[in-house]
Motif scaffolding. Structure first.
Motif, mmCIF file in Angstrom:
data_model
loop_
_atom_site.group_PDB
_atom_site.id
_atom_site.type_symbol
_atom_site.label_atom_id
_atom_site.label_comp_id
_atom_site.label_asym_id
_atom_site.label_seq_id
_atom_site.Cartn_x
_atom_site.Cartn_y
_atom_site.Cartn_z
ATOM 1 N N ARG A 89 -1.267 -48.691 48.009
ATOM 2 C CA ARG A 89 -0.775 -49.769 48.690
ATOM 3 C C ARG A 89 -2.050 -50.439 49.491
ATOM 4 O O ARG A 89 -1.941 -51.509 49.792
ATOM 5 N N PHE A 90 -3.054 -49.776 49.418
ATOM 6 C CA PHE A 90 -3.957 -50.237 50.550
ATOM 7 C C PHE A 90 -5.222 -50.921 49.573
ATOM 8 O O PHE A 90 -6.480 -51.501 50.121
ATOM 9 N N GLY A 91 -5.051 -50.837 48.290
ATOM 10 C CA GLY A 91 -6.076 -51.502 47.363
ATOM 11 C C GLY A 91 -6.431 -50.863 46.016
ATOM 12 O O GLY A 91 -5.731 -49.681 45.874
ATOM 13 N N ASP A 92 -7.413 -51.466 45.061
ATOM 14 C CA ASP A 92 -7.629 -50.652 43.961
ATOM 15 C C ASP A 92 -8.500 -49.482 44.462
ATOM 16 O O ASP A 92 -9.232 -49.412 45.324
ATOM 17 N N VAL A 93 -8.179 -48.436 43.617
ATOM 18 C CA VAL A 93 -8.985 -47.150 43.875
ATOM 19 C C VAL A 93 -10.137 -46.998 42.994
ATOM 20 O O VAL A 93 -10.259 -47.225 41.810
ATOM 21 N N VAL A 94 -11.189 -46.753 43.660
ATOM 22 C CA VAL A 94 -12.637 -46.512 43.244
ATOM 23 C C VAL A 94 -13.084 -45.167 43.593
ATOM 24 O O VAL A 94 -12.871 -44.626 44.686
ATOM 25 N N PHE A 95 -13.452 -44.249 42.665
ATOM 26 C CA PHE A 95 -14.215 -42.972 42.921
ATOM 27 C C PHE A 95 -15.793 -43.094 42.971
ATOM 28 O O PHE A 95 -16.188 -43.536 41.886
ATOM 29 N N VAL A 96 -16.254 -42.888 44.136
ATOM 30 C CA VAL A 96 -17.755 -43.030 44.195
ATOM 31 C C VAL A 96 -18.442 -42.063 43.493
ATOM 32 O O VAL A 96 -19.351 -42.443 42.740
ATOM 33 N N PHE A 97 -17.870 -40.902 43.287
ATOM 34 C CA PHE A 97 -18.525 -39.846 42.337
ATOM 35 C C PHE A 97 -17.494 -39.585 41.357
ATOM 36 O O PHE A 97 -16.451 -39.093 41.741
ATOM 37 N N ASP A 98 -17.730 -38.960 40.378
ATOM 38 C CA ASP A 98 -16.684 -38.759 39.170
ATOM 39 C C ASP A 98 -16.923 -37.174 39.506
ATOM 40 O O ASP A 98 -17.829 -36.682 40.199
ATOM 41 N N TYR A 99 -15.901 -36.191 39.078
ATOM 42 C CA TYR A 99 -15.707 -35.115 39.541
ATOM 43 C C TYR A 99 -16.817 -34.022 38.859
ATOM 44 O O TYR A 99 -17.156 -32.979 39.566
ATOM 45 N N ARG A 100 -17.773 -34.567 37.993
ATOM 46 C CA ARG A 100 -18.741 -33.670 37.566
ATOM 47 C C ARG A 100 -20.033 -33.948 38.146
ATOM 48 O O ARG A 100 -21.133 -33.340 37.788
ATOM 49 N N TYR A 101 -20.082 -34.859 38.955
ATOM 50 C CA TYR A 101 -21.149 -35.361 39.689
ATOM 51 C C TYR A 101 -21.866 -34.162 40.644
ATOM 52 O O TYR A 101 -21.167 -33.884 41.568
ATOM 53 N N PRO A 102 -23.006 -33.767 40.246
ATOM 54 C CA PRO A 102 -23.453 -32.752 41.205
ATOM 55 C C PRO A 102 -24.004 -33.186 42.671
ATOM 56 O O PRO A 102 -25.402 -33.058 42.780
ATOM 57 N N VAL A 103 -23.384 -33.803 43.379
ATOM 58 C CA VAL A 103 -23.629 -34.158 44.920
ATOM 59 C C VAL A 103 -24.448 -33.174 45.581
ATOM 60 O O VAL A 103 -25.440 -33.720 45.974
ATOM 61 N N SER A 104 -24.066 -32.277 45.734
ATOM 62 C CA SER A 104 -24.755 -30.963 46.637
ATOM 63 C C SER A 104 -26.389 -30.726 45.886
ATOM 64 O O SER A 104 -27.160 -30.223 46.630
ATOM 65 N N GLN A 105 -26.109 -30.641 44.365
ATOM 66 C CA GLN A 105 -27.424 -30.148 43.745
ATOM 67 C C GLN A 105 -28.542 -31.361 43.837
ATOM 68 O O GLN A 105 -29.642 -30.895 43.534
ATOM 69 N N LYS A 106 -28.225 -32.625 43.936
ATOM 70 C CA LYS A 106 -28.992 -33.578 43.586
ATOM 71 C C LYS A 106 -28.646 -34.816 44.723
ATOM 72 O O LYS A 106 -28.270 -35.800 44.374
ATOM 73 N N PRO A 107 -28.939 -34.423 46.121
ATOM 74 C CA PRO A 107 -28.453 -35.355 47.157
ATOM 75 C C PRO A 107 -29.321 -36.534 47.186
ATOM 76 O O PRO A 107 -28.706 -37.643 47.586
ATOM 77 N N GLU A 108 -30.618 -36.466 46.526
ATOM 78 C CA GLU A 108 -31.182 -38.035 46.889
ATOM 79 C C GLU A 108 -30.743 -38.728 45.854
ATOM 80 O O GLU A 108 -30.481 -40.169 45.848
ATOM 81 N N ASP A 109 -30.623 -38.372 44.333
ATOM 82 C CA ASP A 109 -29.899 -39.376 43.479
ATOM 83 C C ASP A 109 -28.386 -39.523 44.036
ATOM 84 O O ASP A 109 -28.173 -40.631 43.662
ATOM 85 N N ALA A 110 -27.769 -38.589 44.511
ATOM 86 C CA ALA A 110 -26.135 -39.047 45.056
ATOM 87 C C ALA A 110 -26.235 -40.312 46.076
ATOM 88 O O ALA A 110 -25.513 -41.096 45.808
#
Length: 111
Positions: free
Chosen positions: A23-44
């Protein structure tokens, strides 16, 4: 208006109901579920900066619906210069729904 969720929930887990968030807008996921955010913080950080380049603090929201909690930390750090930031919080009462709130203050404290 866009709702930027920090990370897409894993399809291997129970999926959150995003109906009220939409209801508040189109949904966008910054990272998909496979993105290794914790393992690659600079790339993330670089990736999230690119995804959030058109974030409008007057009309857009951020939110959390699962995934690596560091993903929300990265998003919050990128958007930290804007105050306040619209945030959708999950309220588990009344059947569960996303409701608007904010992070930050209207008046910035000067040191």
């Amino acid at each position: 208006m866009t709702v930027y969720f920090a990370q897409e929930p894993s399809p291997n887990r129970k999926q959150p109901d995003l109906t009220t968030a939409r209801r508040f807008g189109d949904v966008v996921f910054v990272f998909d579920y496979r993105y290794p955010v914790s393992q690659k913080p600079e790339d993330a950080y670089r990736h999230a900066s690119e995804v959030l380049r058109n974030f409008d603090p007057d009309t857009d929201y951020i939110g959390d619906c699962g995934g690596d909690k560091m993903a929300l930390g990265v998003v919050a750090h990128i958007l930290a210069d804007w105050e306040p930031i619209n945030f959708l919080r999950w309220n588990r009462y009344n059947g569960g729904l996303y409701e608007p709130t904010y992070i930050g203050t209207v008046d910035r404290v000067e040191e």
